[in-house]
Motif scaffolding. Structure first.
Motif, PDB file in Angstrom:
ATOM      1  N   GLY A   1       0.815  -1.207   0.000  1.00  0.00           N
ATOM      2  CA  GLY A   1       0.000   0.000   0.000  1.00  0.00           C
ATOM      3  C   GLY A   1       0.848   1.257   0.000  1.00  0.00           C
ATOM      4  O   GLY A   1       1.891   1.327  -0.643  1.00  0.00           O
ATOM      5  N   ASP A   2       0.409   2.261   0.768  1.00  0.00           N
ATOM      6  CA  ASP A   2       1.116   3.534   0.814  1.00  0.00           C
ATOM      7  C   ASP A   2       2.477   3.435   1.498  1.00  0.00           C
ATOM      8  O   ASP A   2       3.323   4.301   1.330  1.00  0.00           O
ATOM      9  N   GLY A   3       2.692   2.391   2.291  1.00  0.00           N
ATOM     10  CA  GLY A   3       3.963   2.233   2.990  1.00  0.00           C
ATOM     11  C   GLY A   3       4.975   1.378   2.241  1.00  0.00           C
ATOM     12  O   GLY A   3       5.995   1.006   2.796  1.00  0.00           O
ATOM     13  N   ALA A   4       4.694   1.081   0.981  1.00  0.00           N
ATOM     14  CA  ALA A   4       5.573   0.199   0.210  1.00  0.00           C
ATOM     15  C   ALA A   4       6.889   0.884  -0.122  1.00  0.00           C
ATOM     16  O   ALA A   4       6.954   2.097  -0.305  1.00  0.00           O
ATOM     17  N   SER A   5       7.918   0.085  -0.186  1.00  0.00           N
ATOM     18  CA  SER A   5       9.201   0.566  -0.680  1.00  0.00           C
ATOM     19  C   SER A   5       9.250   0.271  -2.174  1.00  0.00           C
ATOM     20  O   SER A   5       9.115  -0.872  -2.587  1.00  0.00           O
ATOM     21  N   LEU A   6       9.407   1.313  -2.971  1.00  0.00           N
ATOM     22  CA  LEU A   6       9.437   1.147  -4.414  1.00  0.00           C
ATOM     23  C   LEU A   6      10.859   1.310  -4.914  1.00  0.00           C
ATOM     24  O   LEU A   6      11.599   2.167  -4.423  1.00  0.00           O
ATOM     25  N   ASN A   7      11.227   0.512  -5.913  1.00  0.00           N
ATOM     26  CA  ASN A   7      12.523   0.773  -6.540  1.00  0.00           C
ATOM     27  C   ASN A   7      12.338   1.958  -7.483  1.00  0.00           C
ATOM     28  O   ASN A   7      11.222   2.442  -7.705  1.00  0.00           O
ATOM     29  N   LEU A   8      13.414   2.452  -8.038  1.00  0.00           N
ATOM     30  CA  LEU A   8      13.370   3.662  -8.845  1.00  0.00           C
ATOM     31  C   LEU A   8      12.443   3.521 -10.051  1.00  0.00           C
ATOM     32  O   LEU A   8      11.663   4.429 -10.358  1.00  0.00           O
ATOM     33  N   SER A   9      12.489   2.375 -10.709  1.00  0.00           N
ATOM     34  CA  SER A   9      11.610   2.151 -11.863  1.00  0.00           C
ATOM     35  C   SER A   9      10.141   2.198 -11.447  1.00  0.00           C
ATOM     36  O   SER A   9       9.310   2.803 -12.125  1.00  0.00           O
ATOM     37  N   ASN A  10       9.807   1.542 -10.313  1.00  0.00           N
ATOM     38  CA  ASN A  10       8.424   1.564  -9.822  1.00  0.00           C
ATOM     39  C   ASN A  10       7.982   2.982  -9.473  1.00  0.00           C
ATOM     40  O   ASN A  10       6.843   3.369  -9.739  1.00  0.00           O
ATOM     41  N   LEU A  11       8.883   3.752  -8.884  1.00  0.00           N
ATOM     42  CA  LEU A  11       8.568   5.115  -8.486  1.00  0.00           C
ATOM     43  C   LEU A  11       8.238   5.982  -9.704  1.00  0.00           C
ATOM     44  O   LEU A  11       7.239   6.700  -9.717  1.00  0.00           O
ATOM     45  N   PHE A  12       9.058   5.900 -10.721  1.00  0.00           N
ATOM     46  CA  PHE A  12       8.807   6.667 -11.937  1.00  0.00           C
ATOM     47  C   PHE A  12       7.497   6.228 -12.585  1.00  0.00           C
ATOM     48  O   PHE A  12       6.720   7.049 -13.061  1.00  0.00           O
ATOM     49  N   GLU A  13       7.241   4.911 -12.586  1.00  0.00           N
ATOM     50  CA  GLU A  13       6.012   4.391 -13.183  1.00  0.00           C
ATOM     51  C   GLU A  13       4.788   4.858 -12.407  1.00  0.00           C
ATOM     52  O   GLU A  13       3.797   5.284 -12.989  1.00  0.00           O
ATOM     53  N   LYS A  14       4.873   4.799 -11.069  1.00  0.00           N
ATOM     54  CA  LYS A  14       3.740   5.192 -10.216  1.00  0.00           C
ATOM     55  C   LYS A  14       3.327   6.632 -10.460  1.00  0.00           C
ATOM     56  O   LYS A  14       2.150   6.966 -10.484  1.00  0.00           O
ATOM     57  N   PHE A  15       4.298   7.514 -10.625  1.00  0.00           N
ATOM     58  CA  PHE A  15       3.993   8.927 -10.811  1.00  0.00           C
ATOM     59  C   PHE A  15       4.008   9.350 -12.272  1.00  0.00           C
ATOM     60  O   PHE A  15       4.057  10.532 -12.588  1.00  0.00           O
ATOM     61  N   GLN A  16       3.962   8.357 -13.160  1.00  0.00           N
ATOM     62  CA  GLN A  16       3.878   8.588 -14.601  1.00  0.00           C
ATOM     63  C   GLN A  16       4.903   9.604 -15.069  1.00  0.00           C
ATOM     64  O   GLN A  16       4.605  10.548 -15.800  1.00  0.00           O
ATOM     65  N   ALA A  17       6.142   9.391 -14.630  1.00  0.00           N
ATOM     66  CA  ALA A  17       7.223  10.311 -14.965  1.00  0.00           C
ATOM     67  C   ALA A  17       8.109   9.758 -16.077  1.00  0.00           C
ATOM     68  O   ALA A  17       9.236  10.193 -16.237  1.00  0.00           O
ATOM     69  N   GLY A  18       7.637   8.797 -16.829  1.00  0.00           N
ATOM     70  CA  GLY A  18       8.428   8.210 -17.901  1.00  0.00           C
ATOM     71  C   GLY A  18       9.404   7.184 -17.382  1.00  0.00           C
ATOM     72  O   GLY A  18       9.204   6.570 -16.349  1.00  0.00           O
ATOM     73  N   GLU A  19      10.474   6.997 -18.125  1.00  0.00           N
ATOM     74  CA  GLU A  19      11.507   6.023 -17.759  1.00  0.00           C
ATOM     75  C   GLU A  19      12.467   6.618 -16.737  1.00  0.00           C
ATOM     76  O   GLU A  19      12.816   7.797 -16.822  1.00  0.00           O
ATOM     77  N   ALA A  20      12.903   5.792 -15.798  1.00  0.00           N
ATOM     78  CA  ALA A  20      13.912   6.239 -14.843  1.00  0.00           C
ATOM     79  C   ALA A  20      15.234   6.434 -15.565  1.00  0.00           C
ATOM     80  O   ALA A  20      15.635   5.578 -16.368  1.00  0.00           O
ATOM     81  N   PRO A  21      15.949   7.550 -15.326  1.00  0.00           N
ATOM     82  CA  PRO A  21      17.234   7.765 -15.985  1.00  0.00           C
ATOM     83  C   PRO A  21      18.221   6.665 -15.628  1.00  0.00           C
ATOM     84  O   PRO A  21      18.337   6.279 -14.465  1.00  0.00           O
ATOM     85  N   SER A  22      18.906   6.120 -16.608  1.00  0.00           N
ATOM     86  CA  SER A  22      19.828   5.005 -16.372  1.00  0.00           C
ATOM     87  C   SER A  22      21.020   5.427 -15.508  1.00  0.00           C
ATOM     88  O   SER A  22      21.601   4.598 -14.831  1.00  0.00           O
ATOM     89  N   ASN A  23      21.371   6.700 -15.503  1.00  0.00           N
ATOM     90  CA  ASN A  23      22.530   7.133 -14.706  1.00  0.00           C
ATOM     91  C   ASN A  23      22.208   7.209 -13.211  1.00  0.00           C
ATOM     92  O   ASN A  23      23.099   7.417 -12.406  1.00  0.00           O
ATOM     93  N   LEU A  24      20.932   7.012 -12.839  1.00  0.00           N
ATOM     94  CA  LEU A  24      20.567   7.029 -11.415  1.00  0.00           C
ATOM     95  C   LEU A  24      20.594   5.641 -10.793  1.00  0.00           C
ATOM     96  O   LEU A  24      20.350   5.498  -9.610  1.00  0.00           O
ATOM     97  N   GLY A  25      20.859   4.629 -11.591  1.00  0.00           N
ATOM     98  CA  GLY A  25      20.942   3.282 -11.046  1.00  0.00           C
ATOM     99  C   GLY A  25      19.718   2.554 -11.322  1.00  0.00           C
ATOM    100  O   GLY A  25      19.126   1.736 -10.951  1.00  0.00           O
TER     101      GLY A  25
END
Length: 82
Positions: A58-82
């Protein structure tokens, strides 16, 4: 024993996700929902727990960077961020 439920009513090309025989259906996988599911199950209840997200917590989930970008519809996570 009672007859097994049938799933003839499901649209063509779909499958039943479960056998249909549960004492409780819990929607969500946040802390409250997981505690309730756990308490019911240790009391011998059959519990089906579902979440609309592709991750648990739920709201307390730990998201990886890809999940975070997907959740907030911010496109693809930049590859230089890991």
């Amino acid at each position: 024993p009672p007859p097994k439920p049938t799933f003839d009513w499901l649209p063509e090309g779909t499958e039943a996700l479960a056998d249909g025989e549960y004492d409780a259906i819990v929607l969500g996988t946040g802390l409250k929902e997981c505690v309730i599911s756990g308490l019911l199950s240790v009391k011998g209840k059959r519990v089906l727990q579902l979440d609309r997200n592709g991750y648990y917590g739920g709201d307390g989930a730990s998201l990886n960077l890809s999940n975070l970008f997907e959740k907030f519809q911010a496109g693809e996570a930049p590859s230089n961020l890991g």
